[in-house]
Each structure stands twice: as C-alpha cells, then as structure tokens.
Design a protein around this motif. Sequence first.
Motif, PDB file in Angstrom:
ATOM      1  N   VAL A  55      20.846  20.341  -1.919  1.00 36.88           N
ATOM      2  CA  VAL A  55      21.716  21.455  -2.419  1.00 36.88           C
ATOM      3  C   VAL A  55      22.741  20.562  -2.982  1.00 36.88           C
ATOM      4  O   VAL A  55      23.316  19.745  -2.626  1.00 36.88           O
ATOM      5  N   ASN A  57      26.020  20.483  -5.323  1.00 34.91           N
ATOM      6  CA  ASN A  57      27.805  21.088  -5.393  1.00 34.91           C
ATOM      7  C   ASN A  57      27.733  21.134  -7.192  1.00 34.91           C
ATOM      8  O   ASN A  57      27.916  20.455  -8.055  1.00 34.91           O
ATOM      9  N   GLN A  64      23.698  16.892  -1.790  1.00 37.19           N
ATOM     10  CA  GLN A  64      22.863  16.032  -0.589  1.00 37.19           C
ATOM     11  C   GLN A  64      21.362  16.917   0.124  1.00 37.19           C
ATOM     12  O   GLN A  64      21.133  17.710  -0.960  1.00 37.19           O
ATOM     13  N   LEU A  66      18.485  18.778   2.318  1.00 39.28           N
ATOM     14  CA  LEU A  66      18.270  19.555   2.793  1.00 39.28           C
ATOM     15  C   LEU A  66      17.678  19.257   3.872  1.00 39.28           C
ATOM     16  O   LEU A  66      16.591  19.421   3.410  1.00 39.28           O
ATOM     17  N   ILE A  72      26.320  24.331   7.726  1.00 40.01           N
ATOM     18  CA  ILE A  72      27.728  23.793   6.826  1.00 40.01           C
ATOM     19  C   ILE A  72      28.722  23.221   6.437  1.00 40.01           C
ATOM     20  O   ILE A  72      29.254  24.294   7.073  1.00 40.01           O
ATOM     21  N   CYS A  78      27.932  17.781   9.614  1.00 41.81           N
ATOM     22  CA  CYS A  78      26.521  18.820   9.072  1.00 41.81           C
ATOM     23  C   CYS A  78      26.063  18.414   8.841  1.00 41.81           C
ATOM     24  O   CYS A  78      26.601  17.198   8.207  1.00 41.81           O
ATOM     25  N   ASP A  79      25.248  18.639   8.276  1.00 43.66           N
ATOM     26  CA  ASP A  79      24.254  17.986   7.662  1.00 43.66           C
ATOM     27  C   ASP A  79      24.480  18.287   5.957  1.00 43.66           C
ATOM     28  O   ASP A  79      24.045  17.544   5.670  1.00 43.66           O
ATOM     29  N   ILE A  80      24.898  19.706   5.142  1.00 41.56           N
ATOM     30  CA  ILE A  80      25.836  20.128   4.416  1.00 41.56           C
ATOM     31  C   ILE A  80      26.818  20.105   4.278  1.00 41.56           C
ATOM     32  O   ILE A  80      27.944  20.419   5.286  1.00 41.56           O
ATOM     33  N   ARG A  81      28.380  18.558   3.551  1.00 41.88           N
ATOM     34  CA  ARG A  81      29.112  18.941   4.205  1.00 41.88           C
ATOM     35  C   ARG A  81      29.931  18.720   3.244  1.00 41.88           C
ATOM     36  O   ARG A  81      29.840  17.936   1.793  1.00 41.88           O
ATOM     37  N   LEU A 138      27.205  26.609  -4.317  1.00 39.68           N
ATOM     38  CA  LEU A 138      26.216  25.451  -4.081  1.00 39.68           C
ATOM     39  C   LEU A 138      24.980  25.980  -4.347  1.00 39.68           C
ATOM     40  O   LEU A 138      24.871  26.955  -4.408  1.00 39.68           O
TER      41      LEU A 138
END
Length: 229
Positions: A55, A57, A64, A66, A72, A78-81, A138
């Motif tokens: 993912v 930004n 990051q 996925l 998120i 969180c896995d996607i911060r 994203l």
Amino acid sequence: MGETTYELLSLGLRYWFILLIFLTLLRAYFLMRSDRRAYLQTLRQLPDAGLIGEVVNLATGEGQPLPREGMIGASRSCDIRVPELHRREMEFVFRPGFGVKLIPIHRKHQVLIDSEPLIKGVDYALHGTVLDIRGTQLRFRLFAGLDLPMRQTAFAPEVQVSQSSFDVQEPLPIITSIPEPTPPADSTNEMEMTWQFAPLPPETFEPAPQPLIRRRRRSERKMGEDHHE
C-alpha cells in the motif's frame, strides 16, 4: 486446628490464586511478544512471505507491505500505519476471486474508493485501486499471479460537439408594414368580382337521381294505357 488457622489459610490461598493469575497473564504477554518478534524477523528475511502486495501513500510516496488480513489506522498495532487516520480505521481481508475486502470500523465513515463512496461489504480493492480516507489517498499494488478479477474503470464517453451547432443564424427580416390587399378586377359579371388571390370555386351540378325519372316514366305509361282503355 482453630478458626484462626482456617482464616489465615483461606486468606493466603486467595492471594495465591491472584498471584497465579498475574503470573499466567505475564507469561502470555511474553509469549505474544516473542511470537511478534519472530514474525517480524521472518518478514525481514522473506519480505514476500504471507503478503499480497503493498500500500503506497500517494502524499509521501511511502510503501508498506500488505498482508492477507489486518488493520489500517494510526496505532502501532495496525498492519498499515498512517498517522493522519484514527487509531483503528478499517479492516481488510483478502478473498481469492474477489480482491481485498474493506470493512470500515466506524459507522459514519468518509471513505471513497476510486472516487466513489465505499459500500461496506460490497466493494473490493484491486490492483491500482485508490482508497481515499478523509483526504489521505492510499493506492493498492497487488502481486501478479493472484486470483483477482479484472479492474473496470468507469469513464465518461467523449462527446463530440460539432462547430455548426454554435453557428449564429442570420436574423429573419423584420416586417415593418403590412401589404395592402389587391383591389377587385373590373368585370361586368358581379359573380366574378372577387379578390385575385382567392378565386371563386368552379360551379358543380348534381345530376337528378335516376330512380325518380324511371318511376315517373312508368307512371305516365300506366296513365296512358288507362286512358286508351
């Protein structure tokens, strides 16, 4: 054993059970922490293990990894911060044949997927999908070889407008005066005295009905025969 001994024993066992519960929770915490470290170490050694893509930004260009499922948000767990979001913003789960299912946690969310409002439980993210969460965009980039449907992008057809439709038509001439009517033509017959642009219709004559004439002839013949007799 007296009553005092039973009271002391019961009080000691009570604190003993509390101590066992505390030690059990502490042991579970250290086990979870060690598993987390082992998981992160495995990801560092094999970056693509258990992942389906990344993912990105679009504001910062940071990517990051996925995983197949996760969270998120802005929290460290969180896995996607993403720091600009809430602590827990959205859950995601990869489903083969459909894509990445997005599940907002908050009931009143402001999430757009490819510039369209996100419908909970219906919309899936595919390769190239842009997720907009209150201005934070994203982009999902999924690995090739995954069981994913083709991404269909809706576009508006180009409308070709001809230049002739904008041409200005010439204005019609403005009538300033009304023409006078044509006077009647000179003629001796009064029936023919009429306007030139409205002539009289031709005269039509209707013939007498034949059955009446035949009846009269038959009646005359019959009267003549009676007279001779």
